[in-house]
Enzyme design. Structure first.
Site: not given
Ligand code: TIU
Length: 229
Positions: A24, A72, A129, A132, A157-158, A162
């Protein structure tokens, strides 16, 4: 097999059975005006992940290692979006609404795409996806089987959302995960540190934690010289 320094102990990397999985690294999380900012986050916290990840990506490509990217996001008709996810946070704007980078977290919109520095090249799977975790409602399990993967080098991230969810899913599917501390990031530095500790604690209850330097060194290690006759 090449050894990568890691916690709780060295990771024995098998490059032919491993892939780099980049989670992501999308404009929606990293740039202002996207999903991450909509949730009230300081998106600049994720910037430090880009430079080491760019170097790692170049090394993985040069070594011929499979690279897979996730994004995502949801279908334009929102048919793969749970109402709970759409309404969570009670924000004035939500997933599917128009933002400065197009409709927020919608497949095909500029904000949902991967940042230019880490853009996929031909042949690298890009997995959209809706959740998460990268295994939930995606083709990732098929790709893992098709490529005979038993190891994943996990970045992106994060860290506590995810990345963690994906590492937990992979761990339960019998895949060893090496998570890279400098190539993962969180909007909350303390969550990043704790999330990494949670992975390598208890003798590696969820996997290993290393860094890009160790992996790049392993990928660029010269082959053993042939024995003299
Ligand atoms: N990719 C991912 O971690 N999606 C999130 O929504 N992460 C947050 O920290 N919000």
């Amino acid at each position: 097999m090449v050894t990568v320094p890691a916690k709780p102990y060295d990771f024995e990397l098998q490059p032919d059975k491993a892939a780099l999985l980049i989670i992501d690294m999308q404009r929606d999380f990293i740039e202002p005006g996207g999903f991450g900012a909509m949730l009230g986050n300081d998106v600049t916290q994720l910037e430090p992940t880009i430079k080491p990840l760019k170097a790692l990506l170049a090394a993985a490509r040069a070594a011929g290692m499979l690279v897979m990217h996730t994004r995502e996001g949801h279908k334009p008709d929102l048919s793969d979006l749970h109402e709970t996810k759409r309404t969570r946070g009670r924000g004035t704007t939500t997933i599917g609404d128009e933002g400065p980078m197009g409709r927020i977290l919608i497949i095909g919109e500029p904000g949902q795409d991967i940042i230019p520095d880490l853009y996929p090249i031909a042949g690298e799977p890009v997995i959209d996806k809706p959740g998460k975790g990268a295994f939930y409602a995606t083709e990732l399990a098929y790709l893992v089987a098709q490529h005979g993967l038993t190891q994943l080098i996990v970045c992106g991230v994060t860290t506590e959302v995810c990345v963690h969810t994906t590492v937990r899913e992979a761990n339960d599917r019998g895949i060893d995960c090496l998570v890279l501390s400098d190539c993962t990031g969180s909007y909350f530095p303390e969550f990043h540190e704790t999330a990494l500790r949670m992975i390598s604690a208890q003798r590696g209850i969820l996997g290993w934690v290393g860094d890009s330097t160790g992996v790049i060194a392993a990928l660029t290690e010269p082959a053993e010289p042939a024995a003299m006759s």
